[in-house]
Design an enzyme around this catalytic site. Structure first.
Site, PDB file in Angstrom:
ATOM      1  N   HIS A  77      -9.446   3.667  -1.299  1.00  0.00           N
ATOM      2  CA  HIS A  77      -8.071   3.171  -1.232  1.00  0.00           C
ATOM      3  C   HIS A  77      -7.715   2.323  -2.445  1.00  0.00           C
ATOM      4  O   HIS A  77      -7.580   1.106  -2.347  1.00  0.00           O
ATOM      5  CB  HIS A  77      -7.900   2.380   0.067  1.00  0.00           C
ATOM      6  N   ILE A  93     -12.910  -1.103  -1.063  1.00  0.00           N
ATOM      7  CA  ILE A  93     -12.134  -1.539  -2.223  1.00  0.00           C
ATOM      8  C   ILE A  93     -12.419  -0.521  -3.327  1.00  0.00           C
ATOM      9  O   ILE A  93     -13.576  -0.149  -3.532  1.00  0.00           O
ATOM     10  CB  ILE A  93     -12.571  -2.965  -2.626  1.00  0.00           C
ATOM     11  N   LYS A 146     -10.526   5.727   4.387  1.00  0.00           N
ATOM     12  CA  LYS A 146     -11.831   5.247   4.834  1.00  0.00           C
ATOM     13  C   LYS A 146     -12.968   5.765   3.969  1.00  0.00           C
ATOM     14  O   LYS A 146     -13.836   5.000   3.564  1.00  0.00           O
ATOM     15  CB  LYS A 146     -12.060   5.665   6.295  1.00  0.00           C
ATOM     16  N   CYS A 190       0.827  -1.219   0.000  1.00  0.00           N
ATOM     17  CA  CYS A 190       0.000   0.000   0.000  1.00  0.00           C
ATOM     18  C   CYS A 190       0.854   1.258   0.000  1.00  0.00           C
ATOM     19  O   CYS A 190       0.335   2.359  -0.166  1.00  0.00           O
ATOM     20  CB  CYS A 190      -0.945  -0.016   1.191  1.00  0.00           C
TER      21      CYS A 190
END
Ligand SMILES: [Zn+2]
Lengths: 128, 387
Positions: free
Chosen positions: B334, B210, B330, B84
């Site tokens: 992401h 997602i 959030k 990430c």
């Protein structure tokens, strides 16, 4: 990766645990690690010996997984824990207890189990 | 040593665009960045691009040249994979290149296409950021790893699910005016607490969604900015990277992130700032507990106090150090490989005064924290207004 390909070191370690010969790798400075290793990940020492893993470990933390990867589809929900055996910590499945009965500090011992979904081996922890 | 200026930034909307290719997403972000920068594509000397799961999601490796081409750039291009933290890692190397005088104009950024994989497929793809032998085979998922960290945090420092819920509620409030965000809607503490469990103690609303999306920036040397008369008041003044053991169980602390501590210390020293100078931060809140650990590592709050920061209003838009004014992972979303770059896009808007929350910050020094896996990798950048 095909299921019939072994991962040397890792699968040897599971074999040892199944045969009640669980070990960890100890360097000359006393650092513990899990195989496969050529050198100690802490200090780089190349002198690693297989030292018996303490039988009892203490649960450091756990989680109850409800959304698994496909390889664990039929296993969920399941409890995953990190257990401190002193020189090394190990991650595996916490067995036999309901999540409500589990808390950090629980004393457990390691064993080898198979997943419900694929029959692959993994580390399990039984309360003792 | 050259100073690194942010000449232009670009972002796609984050969310579900399952039929859009990664190359199309990045092309859009890069096009926006070039338009914003007023820099010629022909001046770009290197492309540094982050992507995590391209092999699994699009059957596509070797994405560097593919993305340079999609962006209309003819320059050597490298794809960075650091879970990430992929795009912040890519940006860090471009920063080094400009500072060393090796290049004057860099296209940086990242992209990820994920939603077409579905929940099970994306869960499987994200899990490969963990140690395959000692974690994934034991059943550790990405939320599971952070569930382990959350339980350890509660055990060591106290706090509970309701405290974490306030992190999610805050970040959803912050995203209300972010038109690129995946979610522009408020949620309540009750919504978070009552949402289905994912990996206890974390539930669905403790988790980032997602997402598909891309982010891009055009970075230039201060000499180039001056020569070309660019309005580029924001500089990347600090960069730091930290590392740690791969598997969570091999870390000294299960409820701390030493790699983030190290990345922050290096970035702050590089920029010659302290934590007290930080006016706002974009941090890697892949799960609510991750924001708690991040703000402790950044020194925004003391160790053990991160859990109360959102609940007490310290990190809200009205608080002294607002965190994740974009909505964070959030609420903004992401798309893994785009996230680190998107943080710098948001912070640039914030400092340049055209972010919905630009008036909320007191100061002109901000930081970005981008973490990989369970923070075995971390990159921190400091951005400041310099002219
Ligand atoms: Zn050693």
């Amino acid at each position: 990766m095909s299921d019939d390909v072994r991962n040397d070191g890792y699968d040897d370690w599971l074999d040892a645990l199944e045969g009640d010969q669980a070990f960890y790798l100890e360097c000359t400075a006393g650092h513990g690690s899990l195989p496969p290793r050529r050198v100690c990940p802490e200090c780089g020492s190349g002198e690693l010996s297989e030292t018996p893993l303490p039988t009892a470990g203490e649960l450091d933390t756990f989680t109850v997984t409800h959304v698994p990867t496909p390889a664990f589809a039929d296993d969920a929900p399941y409890v995953t824990g990190i257990v401190d055996f002193g020189p090394v910590r190990v991650t595996g499945r916490v067995l036999e207890l309901d999540p409500d009965e589990i808390e950090p500090g629980l004393t457990v011992e390691a064993t080898v189990i198979e997943t419900d979904t694929t029959g692959e081996r993994l580390v399990g922890f039984r309360p003792r | 040593m050259s100073e690194v200026r942010v000449a232009g930034v670009g972002l796609t909307s984050f969310g579900a665009s399952p039929n859009r290719t990664g190359r199309d997403l990045f092309a859009e972000a890069a096009d926006s960045a070039f338009e914003d920068a007023d820099v010629s594509r022909t001046d770009v000397e290197i492309v540094r691009y982050g992507n995590f799961m391209g092999e699994l999601a699009e059957h596509q490796g070797h994405q560097g040249p593919l993305m340079a081409e999609a962006a209309g750039v003819s320059a050597p291009a490298t794809r960075y994979e650091s879970a990430c933290a992929s795009s912040a890692t890519a940006i860090r190397d471009a920063v080094v290149s400009i500072r060393n005088g090796e290049s004057d104009v860099c296209l940086v950024g990242g992209a990820e296409r994920m939603t077409h994989l579905g929940t099970a497929g994306a869960t499987e793809a994200l899990a490969i950021a963990a140690d395959d032998l000692w974690e994934v085979r034991a059943g550790v998922t990405f939320p599971g790893a952070y569930g382990l960290m959350a339980t350890a945090y509660f055990d060591q420092f106290g706090g509970g699910r309701e405290d974490l819920a306030h992190v999610a509620v805050k970040n959803h409030v912050h995203a209300l005016e972010n038109e690129k965000a995946q979610y522009q809607r408020e949620i309540s503490v009750e919504d978070v607490l009552e949402a289905p469990a994912v990996s206890e103690p974390l539930g669905l609303y403790d988790s980032c969604p997602i997402s598909d999306g891309a982010a891009a920036l055009v970075l230039v040397s201060d000499e180039y900015a001056e020569t070309h008369d660019l309005a580029a008041p924001v500089a990347i003044t600090g960069s730091g990277q930290g590392g740690d053991r791969m598997a969570l169980h091999d870390r000294e602390h299960l409820a701390r992130s030493p790699a983030a501590d190290d990345a922050a210390a290096e970035a702050y020293e590089d920029a010659d700032i302290t934590a007290d100078d930080v006016a706002a931060a974009e941090v890697h809140d892949c799960f609510t507990i991750a924001e708690v650990l991040a703000i402790e590592s950044l020194g925004i709050v003391d160790r053990g106090e991160g859990i109360a920061a959102a609940r007490d209003g310290y990190t809200t838009v009205d608080g002294p150090v607002p965190v994740n004014l974009s909505g964070g992972l959030k609420a903004k979303g992401h798309p893994v490989g785009a996230t680190g770059a998107s943080q710098l896009v948001e912070l640039t808007h914030l400092l340049e005064g055209h972010h919905p929350h630009s008036d909320a910050i007191d100061g002109d020094t901000v930081v970005a924290h981008n973490a990989g896996g369970t923070v075995a990798s971390c990159v921190v950048h400091v951005l400041e207004v310099v002219a």
